[in-house]
Design a protein around this motif. Structure first.
Motif, short mmCIF file in Angstrom:
data_model
loop_
_atom_site.label_atom_id
_atom_site.label_comp_id
_atom_site.label_asym_id
_atom_site.label_seq_id
_atom_site.Cartn_x
_atom_site.Cartn_y
_atom_site.Cartn_z
N ALA A 1 0.20 3.20 7.01
CA ALA A 1 1.06 4.13 6.27
C ALA A 1 0.96 5.54 6.84
O ALA A 1 1.97 6.24 6.98
CB ALA A 1 0.70 4.12 4.79
N LEU A 9 2.73 -7.67 8.89
CA LEU A 9 3.48 -6.53 8.36
C LEU A 9 4.93 -6.97 8.22
O LEU A 9 5.63 -7.18 9.21
CB LEU A 9 3.36 -5.33 9.31
CG LEU A 9 4.18 -4.08 8.99
CD1 LEU A 9 3.91 -3.59 7.58
CD2 LEU A 9 3.88 -2.99 10.00
N LEU A 19 2.05 -5.83 3.41
CA LEU A 19 1.26 -6.72 4.26
C LEU A 19 1.13 -8.09 3.59
O LEU A 19 0.55 -8.20 2.50
CB LEU A 19 -0.14 -6.14 4.52
CG LEU A 19 -0.20 -4.84 5.33
CD1 LEU A 19 -1.64 -4.34 5.41
CD2 LEU A 19 0.37 -5.05 6.73
N TYR A 71 8.43 -2.10 5.40
CA TYR A 71 7.88 -0.79 5.11
C TYR A 71 8.99 0.12 4.60
O TYR A 71 10.18 -0.17 4.76
CB TYR A 71 7.22 -0.16 6.35
CG TYR A 71 8.21 0.38 7.36
CD1 TYR A 71 8.58 1.73 7.36
CD2 TYR A 71 8.81 -0.45 8.31
CE1 TYR A 71 9.50 2.22 8.27
CE2 TYR A 71 9.73 0.04 9.22
CZ TYR A 71 10.06 1.39 9.20
OH TYR A 71 10.98 1.87 10.09
N VAL A 75 3.79 0.23 2.60
CA VAL A 75 3.54 -0.78 3.63
C VAL A 75 3.31 -2.12 2.96
O VAL A 75 2.45 -2.25 2.08
CB VAL A 75 2.31 -0.40 4.49
CG1 VAL A 75 1.99 -1.51 5.48
CG2 VAL A 75 2.55 0.90 5.22
N MET A 124 -7.24 -5.52 3.91
CA MET A 124 -5.79 -5.35 4.07
C MET A 124 -5.35 -3.99 3.53
O MET A 124 -4.49 -3.32 4.12
CB MET A 124 -5.04 -6.48 3.36
CG MET A 124 -5.21 -7.83 4.02
SD MET A 124 -4.32 -9.15 3.13
CE MET A 124 -2.63 -8.80 3.59
N GLU A 125 -5.94 -3.57 2.42
CA GLU A 125 -5.58 -2.27 1.87
C GLU A 125 -6.00 -1.12 2.80
O GLU A 125 -5.27 -0.14 2.96
CB GLU A 125 -6.20 -2.10 0.48
CG GLU A 125 -5.53 -2.96 -0.57
CD GLU A 125 -6.16 -2.82 -1.94
OE1 GLU A 125 -7.29 -2.27 -2.02
OE2 GLU A 125 -5.54 -3.25 -2.93
N VAL A 173 0.84 -1.20 0.00
CA VAL A 173 0.00 0.00 0.00
C VAL A 173 0.88 1.25 0.00
O VAL A 173 1.74 1.40 0.86
CB VAL A 173 -0.93 0.02 1.23
CG1 VAL A 173 -1.82 1.26 1.21
CG2 VAL A 173 -1.79 -1.25 1.26
N GLY A 181 -3.60 -1.14 5.57
CA GLY A 181 -2.32 -0.63 5.08
C GLY A 181 -2.31 0.89 5.00
O GLY A 181 -1.30 1.52 5.31
N LYS A 182 -3.42 1.47 4.58
CA LYS A 182 -3.51 2.94 4.49
C LYS A 182 -3.38 3.57 5.88
O LYS A 182 -2.66 4.56 6.07
CB LYS A 182 -4.84 3.34 3.86
CG LYS A 182 -5.07 4.83 3.74
CD LYS A 182 -4.11 5.49 2.77
CE LYS A 182 -4.40 6.99 2.61
NZ LYS A 182 -5.73 7.24 2.01
#
Length: 310
Positions: free
Chosen positions: A188, A277, A171, A280, A169, A180-181, A151, A184-185
């Motif tokens: 982030a 995770l 995942l 990153y 990020v 998951m997105e 992401v 992830g946002k």
């Protein structure tokens, strides 16, 4: 003894957050050595955390891009923010970031990648000639997952995928992609705000930890407490440093009470699948690059009574 210039006082003030007179004293006590002066201020409780010393100090853009399960982040520097707003420069950074998805193993490999009938480095040289300002490829990093999502996030984007802080990020897992997105946002955004120094506590740079230990020992030694209490104070300070600077043990900025590791575990449970995770990237424009002196040095000189100079 080295001359303590207004420019040095200004830099130390910006890097430490301490007052001008305290900065002047710190530089005097340490013979003008910048890093030693920062540590001196911190032992006196006059400076903020060490990571403030890496504040943005150069212009240009950070680009982020994702294709499938791989992402890339690139930093390209310029001399002024004016160039960073130039369409030609922005297109170059965007194109280079896309190329980094397949040529991002190193900055050397990226510079040599084919672009516009030549190489990325050739295109950069042409940009310098036509825009009339020096530019440079500074760093690149890619992340990927086998199954899951990568992401991207740009804080205060100057254009799509471009800005001064870029985050990726990674995942890994088999949970719902949409969930998951979304996670992830959020992660982030946390990374952009909290500036972690490593993914896990054991990944923190040992030299940095040793430096923190020295500072903690110096602070504790002035407490007048018994040696065994001082030892506990030092270990407590180091534990706090590790917790606050490793991503998985940081407290989520959205609620300031839940560890990132627990946020991920809870979301995995809610999503009914696995989420981990694994990596990153956080690039902040100009980290660790000294910025050209400004007229503020003259203001420092007037206020502190030290001579102005380089």
């Amino acid at each position: 003894m080295a001359e303590i210039t207004a420019a040095a006082v200004k830099e130390l003030r910006e890097r430490s957050g301490a007052g001008m007179m305290d900065c002047k004293k710190a530089l005097t006590e340490t013979g003008g050595e910048m890093e030693a002066a920062i540590d001196w201020l911190r032992t006196k409780g006059l400076a903020t955390a060490a990571k403030k010393a890496g504040r943005t100090a150069s212009e240009g853009l950070v680009g982020v891009a994702v294709s499938g399960t791989k992402g890339a982040a690139v930093e390209v520097n310029s001399e002024t923010d004016f160039v960073a707003k130039n369409d030609q420069f922005q297109s170059f950074v965007r194109d280079v970031t896309q190329l980094a998805l397949t040529n991002g193993n190193s900055i050397e490999a990226l510079a040599a990648a084919p672009m516009a009938g030549g190489s990325v480095n050739d295109a950069l040289t042409a940009n310098i000639a036509t825009i009339g300002e020096n530019q440079s490829l500074r760093r690149v990093k890619t992340v990927s997952v086998t199954k899951g999502v990568v992401v991207p996030y740009v804080h205060n984007a100057a254009a799509p995928g471009l800005g001064k802080i870029g985050v990726l990020v990674a995942l890994e897992g088999d949970a719902d992609t949409g969930k998951m997105e979304a996670l992830g946002k959020q992660l982030a955004m946390h990374i952009a705000a909290a500036s972690p120094l490593s993914l896990h506590e054991e990944g923190l740079d040992e030299a940095m930890v040793s430096r923190e230990r020295a500072i903690a020992e110096e602070k504790a030694s002035t407490s007048g407490k018994p040696a065994e209490i001082i030892a506990k104070m030092v270990e407590g300070a180091l534990a706090k440093f590790r917790k606050e600077n490793a991503l998985m043990s940081q407290l989520f900025v959205m609620d300031s009470k839940t560890r990132i590791a627990d946020v991920i575990a809870a979301e995995a449970k809610n999503a009914g699948g696995s989420i981990a995770l694994t990596d990153y990237v956080r690039f902040q424009l100009g980290e660790g690059i000294e910025k050209a002196e400004s007229d503020f040095a003259a203001e420092v000189a007037a206020a502190s009574g030290v001579p102005q100079g380089a």
